[in-house]
Motif scaffolding. Structure first.
Motif, short mmCIF file in Angstrom:
data_model
loop_
_atom_site.label_atom_id
_atom_site.label_comp_id
_atom_site.label_asym_id
_atom_site.label_seq_id
_atom_site.Cartn_x
_atom_site.Cartn_y
_atom_site.Cartn_z
N ALA A 61 116.91 51.73 27.53
CA ALA A 61 117.75 50.82 26.75
C ALA A 61 118.39 51.57 25.58
CB ALA A 61 116.90 49.65 26.22
N ASP A 62 119.65 51.23 25.30
CA ASP A 62 120.37 51.87 24.20
C ASP A 62 119.77 51.41 22.86
OD1 ASP A 62 122.99 53.34 23.32
OD2 ASP A 62 122.90 51.50 22.15
N ILE A 63 119.50 52.34 21.98
CA ILE A 63 118.84 52.03 20.71
C ILE A 63 119.71 51.12 19.85
CG2 ILE A 63 117.97 53.00 18.55
CD1 ILE A 63 117.13 55.48 20.10
N LYS A 64 121.00 51.44 19.72
CA LYS A 64 121.88 50.65 18.87
C LYS A 64 122.02 49.23 19.39
CE LYS A 64 126.55 50.53 16.96
NZ LYS A 64 127.88 51.18 16.92
N GLU A 65 122.23 49.08 20.71
CA GLU A 65 122.37 47.74 21.29
C GLU A 65 121.08 46.93 21.14
OE1 GLU A 65 123.63 48.01 25.30
OE2 GLU A 65 125.65 48.76 24.82
N THR A 66 119.97 47.61 21.30
CA THR A 66 118.68 46.92 21.17
C THR A 66 118.48 46.41 19.75
OG1 THR A 66 117.71 48.34 22.87
CG2 THR A 66 116.19 47.16 21.42
N LYS A 67 118.78 47.25 18.76
CA LYS A 67 118.63 46.82 17.36
C LYS A 67 119.57 45.66 17.03
CE LYS A 67 116.84 50.96 15.07
NZ LYS A 67 117.06 51.93 13.97
N GLU A 68 120.78 45.71 17.54
CA GLU A 68 121.73 44.64 17.28
C GLU A 68 121.27 43.32 17.90
OE1 GLU A 68 125.38 46.12 18.78
OE2 GLU A 68 125.84 47.34 17.00
N ALA A 69 120.73 43.40 19.11
CA ALA A 69 120.25 42.19 19.78
C ALA A 69 119.06 41.58 19.02
CB ALA A 69 119.85 42.51 21.22
N LEU A 70 118.14 42.43 18.63
CA LEU A 70 116.96 41.94 17.89
C LEU A 70 117.35 41.40 16.51
CD1 LEU A 70 114.37 44.73 18.81
CD2 LEU A 70 114.55 42.43 19.77
N MET A 71 118.36 42.02 15.88
CA MET A 71 118.83 41.52 14.59
C MET A 71 119.47 40.14 14.74
SD MET A 71 118.87 42.09 11.36
CE MET A 71 118.52 43.84 11.18
N ARG A 72 120.24 39.95 15.82
CA ARG A 72 120.85 38.64 16.05
C ARG A 72 119.79 37.57 16.26
NH1 ARG A 72 124.37 41.65 19.36
NH2 ARG A 72 123.22 40.98 21.23
N ALA A 73 118.67 37.97 16.87
CA ALA A 73 117.58 37.01 17.10
C ALA A 73 117.03 36.46 15.79
CB ALA A 73 116.46 37.69 17.89
N MET A 74 117.16 37.24 14.72
CA MET A 74 116.66 36.79 13.42
C MET A 74 117.75 36.13 12.58
SD MET A 74 114.13 39.94 12.35
CE MET A 74 115.34 41.24 12.64
N THR A 75 118.91 36.75 12.50
CA THR A 75 119.96 36.24 11.61
C THR A 75 120.57 34.93 12.09
OG1 THR A 75 121.58 37.65 12.76
CG2 THR A 75 120.55 38.53 10.75
N SER A 76 120.37 34.58 13.35
CA SER A 76 120.91 33.31 13.87
C SER A 76 120.10 32.10 13.42
CB SER A 76 120.96 33.36 15.40
OG SER A 76 119.65 33.54 15.94
N GLN A 77 118.98 32.35 12.75
CA GLN A 77 118.11 31.25 12.31
C GLN A 77 118.38 30.91 10.84
OE1 GLN A 77 113.84 31.59 13.55
NE2 GLN A 77 114.47 33.61 14.28
N ASP A 78 118.46 29.60 10.56
CA ASP A 78 118.68 29.14 9.19
C ASP A 78 117.44 29.36 8.31
OD1 ASP A 78 121.21 28.29 9.86
OD2 ASP A 78 120.57 26.25 10.35
N LYS A 79 116.25 29.35 8.94
CA LYS A 79 115.01 29.44 8.15
C LYS A 79 114.61 30.87 7.82
CE LYS A 79 113.24 25.05 9.91
NZ LYS A 79 112.18 24.37 10.70
N VAL A 80 115.32 31.85 8.39
CA VAL A 80 115.07 33.25 8.04
C VAL A 80 115.78 33.56 6.73
CG1 VAL A 80 115.46 35.65 8.70
CG2 VAL A 80 114.70 34.00 10.40
#
Length: 278
Positions: A194-213
Motif C-alpha cells: 500500500a502507498d504510504i501517502k494514500e494510506t495516511k490520507e485515508a486514515l486522516m479522512r477517517a478522523m477528520t470527517s467526524q464532528d466529535k473529533v
C-alpha cells in the motif's frame, strides 16, 4: 420527754436536709450554669469552625457536615464530663470506660476507619469529582457519588462499581476528565504494497470527517511498526471524555470504509498448509 426527742430528731433531719440541699442544690445550680455557658461557647466555636470550612473552596459539603457534627459531638461529650465532675461523680473512671470502648470499637472497625480516613483525604484533596471519568482499582467509570466510606462508579457497561475509599486513596488514580481532552489510541494495519501517502490520507479522512473529533489538538497518523504481515499505523484522534467511546468505535469503522474506498488492502492471518509426501 418523747416530745422533746421527736422535736430534736425533726430538728436534726431539717438541718441535715438543709445541708444536703445547700450542698447539692449549689452543685445542681452550678451544673445548669456550666451547661448554659458551655452550650453558648460550643455555638461560638461551631460558628467559627464552619466559617473556616467555608473559606476552603475545595471542601466537600458532605465532609463539611461530617466534620462539624463530629466536633460538636466531641465538645458536648467534654461538656457532659465537666458537668458530671461538678456534680461530684468520678469522671476518671467514666473517661477510662470511654477510652476502652473507643479502643474496642477502633479495633473492630479498623477497615472502616481506614475507609473513613481515605474518604476524608479524597474530599480534602479532590483527585476527582462527581462526573469525572477515572480508572482506579482495576475499574473504569464515571464517578456517580463520593461517600465517606466508599466511592461509586458507573462503568461503560452501566454497572455500578463500589470502591472502598481506603484502597482508593492509597492506590493509583487516572483521571481522564481533569485535563478536558483524551487521545484515542488505535493501531490500523495495511498491506506492505500500500502507498504510504494514500494510506495516511485515508486514515486522516477517517478522523477528520467526524464532528466529535477535536481539531485542537489535531489528529495524527504515523507509521508505527513493520510487523510480520502488515505495516501498522498509529491512528490518534482526540476527543472530550464524554465522546471518547463514540470517537473510538466510529474511527475504527471509518478506517475500514476509507481504506476500502482507496483500494488499500487490510491484511488478515493466512494459514499455510504443508503436506508431506509419503
Amino acid at each position: 420527754m418523747q416530745i422533746e426527742q421527736k422535736a430534736q430528731e425533726a430538728k436534726d433531719w431539717t438541718e441535715t436536709a438543709l445541708e444536703y440541699g445547700i450542698e447539692y442544690g449549689t452543685k445542681i445550680i452550678m451544673a445548669i450554669i456550666i451547661w448554659i455557658i458551655g452550650k453558648w461557647i460550643i455555638n461560638i466555636i461551631m460558628k467559627v469552625f464552619k466559617k473556616m470550612l467555608k473559606k476552603n473552596k475545595n471542601m466537600d459539603e458532605t465532609l463539611e457536615k461530617f466534620l462539624s457534627n463530629l466536633l460538636r459531638s466531641i465538645l458536648l461529650v467534654l461538656l457532659i464530663i465537666a458537668i458530671l465532675g461538678q456534680l461530684g461523680i468520678d469522671t476518671a473512671s467514666f473517661a477510662a470506660i470511654l477510652a476502652a470502648a473507643g479502643l474496642a470499637v477502633g479495633l473492630a472497625l479498623q477497615g472502616s476507619l481506614s475507609n473513613f480516613a481515605g474518604g476524608v483525604l479524597i474530599m480534602l484533596f479532590r483527585p476527582f469529582k462527581v462526573g469525572d471519568l477515572i480508572e482506579a482499582q482495576g475499574e473504569v467509570g464515571v464517578v456517580s457519588e463520593i461517600q465517606i466510606f466508599t466511592t461509586k462508579l458507573a462503568t461503560p457497561g452501566n454497572k455500578l462499581a463500589i470502591l472502598p475509599n481506603g484502597a482508593l486513596s492509597n492506590g493509583n488514580i487516572k483521571n481522564y476528565t481533569e485535563l478536558g481532552q483524551l487521545r484515542v489510541d488505535l493501531t490500523i494495519g495495511v498491506a506492505y504494497d500500500a502507498d504510504i501517502k494514500e494510506t495516511k490520507e485515508a486514515l486522516m479522512r477517517a478522523m477528520t470527517s467526524q464532528d466529535k473529533v477535536l481539531k485542537d489538538p489535531a489528529p495524527t497518523v504515523n507509521m508505527g511498526e513493520l510487523a510480520d504481515s502488515s505495516v501498522n499505523y498509529m491512528v490518534r484522534p482526540w476527543a472530550t471524555p464524554e465522546h471518547y467511546w463514540d470517537v473510538y468505535f466510529q474511527t475504527i469503522e471509518n478506517c475500514k470504509i476509507e481504506l476500502d474506498k482507496a483500494g488499500i488492502e487490510i491484511p488478515y492471518p493466512h494459514a499455510v498448509e504443508i503436506q508431506k509426501e509419503g
